[in-house]
Design an enzyme around this catalytic site. Structure first.
Site, PDB file in Angstrom:
ATOM      1  N   HIS A  49       0.847  -1.195   0.000  1.00  0.00           N
ATOM      2  CA  HIS A  49       0.000   0.000   0.000  1.00  0.00           C
ATOM      3  C   HIS A  49       0.882   1.245   0.000  1.00  0.00           C
ATOM      4  CE1 HIS A  49       0.571  -0.822   4.388  1.00  0.00           C
ATOM      5  NE2 HIS A  49       0.915   0.460   4.334  1.00  0.00           N
TER       6      HIS A  49
HETATM    7  C1  T46 Z   1       2.691   0.797   6.923  1.00  0.00           C
HETATM    8  C2  T46 Z   1       3.485  -0.438   7.163  1.00  0.00           C
HETATM    9  C3  T46 Z   1       4.944  -0.156   7.275  1.00  0.00           C
HETATM   10  C4  T46 Z   1      -4.561  -0.431  13.369  1.00  0.00           C
HETATM   11  O1  T46 Z   1      -5.657  -0.706  13.870  1.00  0.00           O
HETATM   12  N1  T46 Z   1      -3.859   0.647  13.819  1.00  0.00           N
HETATM   13  C5  T46 Z   1      -2.630   0.974  13.330  1.00  0.00           C
HETATM   14  O2  T46 Z   1      -2.033   1.963  13.780  1.00  0.00           O
HETATM   15  C6  T46 Z   1      -2.070   0.150  12.296  1.00  0.00           C
HETATM   16  C7  T46 Z   1      -0.696   0.481  11.716  1.00  0.00           C
HETATM   17  C8  T46 Z   1      -2.786  -0.926  11.849  1.00  0.00           C
HETATM   18  N2  T46 Z   1      -3.996  -1.208  12.376  1.00  0.00           N
HETATM   19  C9  T46 Z   1      -4.729  -2.407  11.917  1.00  0.00           C
HETATM   20  C10 T46 Z   1      -5.169  -2.383  10.459  1.00  0.00           C
HETATM   21  C11 T46 Z   1      -5.160  -3.863  10.096  1.00  0.00           C
HETATM   22  O3  T46 Z   1      -6.392  -4.437  10.466  1.00  0.00           O
HETATM   23  O4  T46 Z   1      -3.847  -3.525  12.045  1.00  0.00           O
HETATM   24  C12 T46 Z   1      -4.055  -4.458  10.985  1.00  0.00           C
HETATM   25  C13 T46 Z   1      -2.773  -4.737  10.244  1.00  0.00           C
HETATM   26  O5  T46 Z   1      -2.402  -3.569   9.484  1.00  0.00           O
HETATM   27  P1  T46 Z   1      -1.792  -3.655   8.010  1.00  0.00           P
HETATM   28  O6  T46 Z   1      -2.339  -4.824   7.306  1.00  0.00           O
HETATM   29  O7  T46 Z   1      -1.958  -2.318   7.361  1.00  0.00           O
HETATM   30  O8  T46 Z   1      -0.250  -3.940   8.357  1.00  0.00           O
HETATM   31  P2  T46 Z   1       1.015  -3.799   7.403  1.00  0.00           P
HETATM   32  O9  T46 Z   1       2.162  -4.390   8.147  1.00  0.00           O
HETATM   33  O10 T46 Z   1       0.749  -4.312   6.049  1.00  0.00           O
HETATM   34  O11 T46 Z   1       1.243  -2.205   7.261  1.00  0.00           O
HETATM   35  C14 T46 Z   1       1.662  -1.456   8.380  1.00  0.00           C
HETATM   36  C15 T46 Z   1       0.916  -0.116   8.445  1.00  0.00           C
HETATM   37  O12 T46 Z   1      -0.492  -0.356   8.435  1.00  0.00           O
HETATM   38  C16 T46 Z   1       1.259   0.791   7.309  1.00  0.00           C
HETATM   39  O13 T46 Z   1       0.806   2.106   7.575  1.00  0.00           O
HETATM   40  O14 T46 Z   1       3.167   1.712   6.288  1.00  0.00           O
HETATM   41  O15 T46 Z   1       3.060  -1.201   8.308  1.00  0.00           O
END
Ligand code: T46
Length: 136
Positions: A49
């Protein structure tokens, strides 16, 4: 695409190690949120993303990973290991992969969590980059 990777300053003495991240010096924004990634599946990449407004600094606390940064024109895979930080600008598609089993990442973020700030579709990301170039 400018890659901004740094080492945080550490003070090591007989008691152990103390590491400092300073706003203005190591982090180029006021921090509104910090989150941590750990117990990562070594062969399952994450990210895929970009963000519309969010600025972030990723800090590798232990182990290592590779971070692919893509500005819509150029792609670069940046290796990140313990002690190093990587600045991730807005409108940069990112993929973290090849986590070592001991990899722990801290991410300092300029904004609170907002799902509306995510662009999770790659074609839409490319369109947004194009539109930004056209409209300034
Ligand atoms: C990024 C990379 C480096 C929350 O509820 N609060 C938060 O502050 C974050 C970061 C995530 N979430 C929830 C959203 C999803 O349901 O946690 C779950 C996993 O998040 P995501 O699939 O977006 O995780 P990554 O590792 O793909 O991405 C994360 C960050 O979301 C993103 O901003 O830049 O790490």
């Amino acid at each position: 695409m400018k890659i901004v990777k740094k080492n945080l300053k550490s003070q090591v003495d007989e008691r152990g190690e103390l590491t400092v991240a300073e706003i203005g010096h190591d982090i180029p924004f006021e921090i509104k949120r910090v989150y941590f990634l750990k117990d990562l599946k070594t062969d399952v990449p994450r990210g895929f993303h970009a963000h519309k407004a969010l600025l972030q600094v990723m800090y590798c606390l232990s182990g290592k990973t590779n971070v692919l940064l893509d500005d819509g024109k150029n792609k670069e895979t940046v290796p990140l290991k313990a002690g190093e930080t990587l600045f991730i600008d807005k409108y940069i598609w990112r993929v973290m992969s090849d986590f070592s089993s001991d990899c722990v990442l801290a991410v300092f973020a300029s904004e609170l969590y907002d799902e509306a700030d995510y662009i999770r579709d790659y074609d839409q990301f490319l369109e947004s980059v194009k539109a930004r170039k056209t409209h300034g």
